[in-house]
Enzyme design. Sequence first.
Site, PDB file in Angstrom:
ATOM      1  N   HIS A 189       0.850  -1.189   0.000  1.00 36.15           N
ATOM      2  CA  HIS A 189       0.000   0.000   0.000  1.00 36.15           C
ATOM      3  C   HIS A 189       0.886   1.239   0.000  1.00 36.15           C
ATOM      4  O   HIS A 189       1.938   1.274   0.636  1.00 36.15           O
ATOM      5  CB  HIS A 189      -0.892   0.018   1.233  1.00 36.15           C
ATOM      6  CG  HIS A 189      -1.976  -1.003   1.180  1.00 36.15           C
ATOM      7  ND1 HIS A 189      -2.918  -1.025   0.190  1.00 36.15           N
ATOM      8  CD2 HIS A 189      -2.265  -2.038   1.996  1.00 36.15           C
ATOM      9  CE1 HIS A 189      -3.748  -2.025   0.391  1.00 36.15           C
ATOM     10  NE2 HIS A 189      -3.368  -2.671   1.475  1.00 36.15           N
ATOM     11  N   ALA A 213      -2.539   7.966   6.082  1.00 33.65           N
ATOM     12  CA  ALA A 213      -1.451   7.006   5.866  1.00 33.65           C
ATOM     13  C   ALA A 213      -0.146   7.679   5.459  1.00 33.65           C
ATOM     14  O   ALA A 213       0.919   7.069   5.556  1.00 33.65           O
ATOM     15  CB  ALA A 213      -1.866   5.983   4.802  1.00 33.65           C
ATOM     16  N   THR A 225      -3.104  -1.569   6.767  1.00 36.04           N
ATOM     17  CA  THR A 225      -2.940  -0.111   6.857  1.00 36.04           C
ATOM     18  C   THR A 225      -4.198   0.595   7.356  1.00 36.04           C
ATOM     19  O   THR A 225      -4.090   1.615   8.039  1.00 36.04           O
ATOM     20  CB  THR A 225      -2.556   0.479   5.481  1.00 36.04           C
ATOM     21  OG1 THR A 225      -3.331  -0.152   4.483  1.00 36.04           O
ATOM     22  CG2 THR A 225      -1.089   0.292   5.199  1.00 36.04           C
ATOM     23  N   ASN A 226      -5.370   0.071   7.019  1.00 39.19           N
ATOM     24  CA  ASN A 226      -6.604   0.783   7.369  1.00 39.19           C
ATOM     25  C   ASN A 226      -6.746   0.974   8.880  1.00 39.19           C
ATOM     26  O   ASN A 226      -6.867   2.105   9.353  1.00 39.19           O
ATOM     27  CB  ASN A 226      -7.806   0.032   6.759  1.00 39.19           C
ATOM     28  CG  ASN A 226      -9.091   0.816   6.884  1.00 39.19           C
ATOM     29  OD1 ASN A 226      -9.340   1.462   7.889  1.00 39.19           O
ATOM     30  ND2 ASN A 226      -9.912   0.781   5.856  1.00 39.19           N
TER      31      ASN A 226
HETATM   32  C1  LIG Z   1      -8.092  -2.078  -3.327  1.00 39.51           C
HETATM   33  C2  LIG Z   1      -7.634  -1.788  -1.923  1.00 39.51           C
HETATM   34  C3  LIG Z   1      -7.812  -2.734  -0.938  1.00 39.51           C
HETATM   35  C4  LIG Z   1      -7.413  -2.483   0.375  1.00 39.51           C
HETATM   36  N1  LIG Z   1      -7.609  -3.439   1.313  1.00 39.51           N
HETATM   37  C5  LIG Z   1      -7.252  -3.197   2.588  1.00 39.51           C
HETATM   38  C6  LIG Z   1      -7.514  -4.190   3.598  1.00 39.51           C
HETATM   39  O1  LIG Z   1      -8.053  -5.257   3.346  1.00 39.51           O
HETATM   40  N2  LIG Z   1      -7.109  -3.905   4.871  1.00 39.51           N
HETATM   41  C7  LIG Z   1      -6.511  -2.732   5.179  1.00 39.51           C
HETATM   42  O2  LIG Z   1      -6.169  -2.528   6.358  1.00 39.51           O
HETATM   43  N3  LIG Z   1      -6.256  -1.795   4.256  1.00 39.51           N
HETATM   44  C8  LIG Z   1      -6.629  -1.994   2.979  1.00 39.51           C
HETATM   45  N4  LIG Z   1      -6.391  -1.043   2.005  1.00 39.51           N
HETATM   46  C9  LIG Z   1      -5.649   0.157   2.367  1.00 39.51           C
HETATM   47  C10 LIG Z   1      -6.482   1.197   3.083  1.00 39.51           C
HETATM   48  O3  LIG Z   1      -7.712   1.393   2.378  1.00 39.51           O
HETATM   49  C11 LIG Z   1      -5.680   2.501   3.058  1.00 39.51           C
HETATM   50  O4  LIG Z   1      -4.375   2.282   3.550  1.00 39.51           O
HETATM   51  C12 LIG Z   1      -6.317   3.555   3.945  1.00 39.51           C
HETATM   52  O5  LIG Z   1      -7.639   3.782   3.517  1.00 39.51           O
HETATM   53  C13 LIG Z   1      -5.508   4.823   3.829  1.00 39.51           C
HETATM   54  O6  LIG Z   1      -6.197   5.846   4.543  1.00 39.51           O
HETATM   55  P1  LIG Z   1      -5.971   7.353   4.161  1.00 39.51           P
HETATM   56  O7  LIG Z   1      -6.845   8.135   5.107  1.00 39.51           O
HETATM   57  O8  LIG Z   1      -4.526   7.683   4.111  1.00 39.51           O
HETATM   58  O9  LIG Z   1      -6.492   7.518   2.646  1.00 39.51           O
HETATM   59  P2  LIG Z   1      -7.962   7.320   2.049  1.00 39.51           P
HETATM   60  O10 LIG Z   1      -8.729   6.275   2.791  1.00 39.51           O
HETATM   61  O11 LIG Z   1      -7.716   7.168   0.582  1.00 39.51           O
HETATM   62  O12 LIG Z   1      -8.665   8.702   2.359  1.00 39.51           O
HETATM   63  C14 LIG Z   1      -8.359   9.886   1.645  1.00 39.51           C
HETATM   64  C15 LIG Z   1      -9.605  10.725   1.686  1.00 39.51           C
HETATM   65  O13 LIG Z   1      -9.288  12.027   1.227  1.00 39.51           O
HETATM   66  C16 LIG Z   1     -10.295  12.429   0.347  1.00 39.51           C
HETATM   67  N5  LIG Z   1      -9.671  13.421  -0.528  1.00 39.51           N
HETATM   68  C17 LIG Z   1      -8.743  13.230  -1.487  1.00 39.51           C
HETATM   69  N6  LIG Z   1      -8.413  14.403  -2.053  1.00 39.51           N
HETATM   70  C18 LIG Z   1      -9.152  15.338  -1.424  1.00 39.51           C
HETATM   71  C19 LIG Z   1      -9.260  16.757  -1.543  1.00 39.51           C
HETATM   72  N7  LIG Z   1      -8.535  17.440  -2.419  1.00 39.51           N
HETATM   73  N8  LIG Z   1     -10.109  17.403  -0.736  1.00 39.51           N
HETATM   74  C20 LIG Z   1     -10.837  16.732   0.179  1.00 39.51           C
HETATM   75  N9  LIG Z   1     -10.781  15.400   0.346  1.00 39.51           N
HETATM   76  C21 LIG Z   1      -9.949  14.716  -0.441  1.00 39.51           C
HETATM   77  C22 LIG Z   1     -10.713  11.176  -0.400  1.00 39.51           C
HETATM   78  O14 LIG Z   1     -12.008  11.323  -0.944  1.00 39.51           O
HETATM   79  C23 LIG Z   1     -10.695  10.163   0.753  1.00 39.51           C
HETATM   80  O15 LIG Z   1     -11.909  10.135   1.465  1.00 39.51           O
HETATM   81  C24 LIG Z   1      -6.797  -1.250   0.703  1.00 39.51           C
HETATM   82  C25 LIG Z   1      -6.631  -0.284  -0.309  1.00 39.51           C
HETATM   83  C26 LIG Z   1      -7.035  -0.549  -1.596  1.00 39.51           C
HETATM   84  C27 LIG Z   1      -6.854   0.527  -2.654  1.00 39.51           C
END
Ligand SMILES: Cc1cc2nc3c(=O)[nH]c(=O)nc-3n(C[C@H](O)[C@H](O)[C@H](O)COP(=O)(O)OP(=O)(O)OC[C@H]3O[C@@H](n4cnc5c(N)ncnc54)[C@H](O)[C@@H]3O)c2cc1C
Length: 92
Positions: free
Chosen positions: A28, A62, A73-74
């Site tokens: 990830h 993340a 990672t989630n």
């Molecule tokens: C296909 C897939 C499967 C996965 N499976 C798993 C799993 O089984 N178990 C696990 O633990 N992890 C899993 N993950 C990983 C996990 O989903 C991510 O590591 C985690 O969601 C990262 O969190 P984040 O908050 O950094 O990013 P995100 O969850 O991507 O959140 C980013 C947020 O910011 C918002 N955003 C983006 N740009 C802007 C902007 N300009 N203005 C306002 N808002 C914005 C987006 O809409 C989103 O809501 C998976 C990921 C993928 C892609």
Amino acid sequence: MFSDGNLLPSSSEELEVLIRKNVESCLHITSSAPMGGKNDPKAVVDNKGKVYGLNGLYIADASILPDVPSVATNPTVIMAAEYIADQIKKNY
Ligand SMILES: Cc1cc2nc3c(=O)[nH]c(=O)nc-3n(C[C@H](O)[C@H](O)[C@H](O)COP(=O)(O)OP(=O)(O)OC[C@H]3O[C@@H](n4cnc5c(N)ncnc54)[C@H](O)[C@@H]3O)c2cc1C
């Protein structure tokens, strides 16, 4: 049979070639704004998610993980974000 229609290789050498050609890691994406000490040149945020050099800006996703975690990672992100939110609430 493999998904591309090829049959399973008949020798371990062919199997090794096939594995080397097709297997890749799928980590990830994390750590583009890593947390670290104030003397760490790569650090973007401190241990409470506060962006160095700016007031009132915190990151809780993340991107701040110092390295790709070896666990899911989630929940790691959720845990870090809840901790950072609690720290911010304590200060306001
Ligand atoms: C296909 C897939 C499967 C996965 N499976 C798993 C799993 O089984 N178990 C696990 O633990 N992890 C899993 N993950 C990983 C996990 O989903 C991510 O590591 C985690 O969601 C990262 O969190 P984040 O908050 O950094 O990013 P995100 O969850 O991507 O959140 C980013 C947020 O910011 C918002 N955003 C983006 N740009 C802007 C902007 N300009 N203005 C306002 N808002 C914005 C987006 O809409 C989103 O809501 C998976 C990921 C993928 C892609």
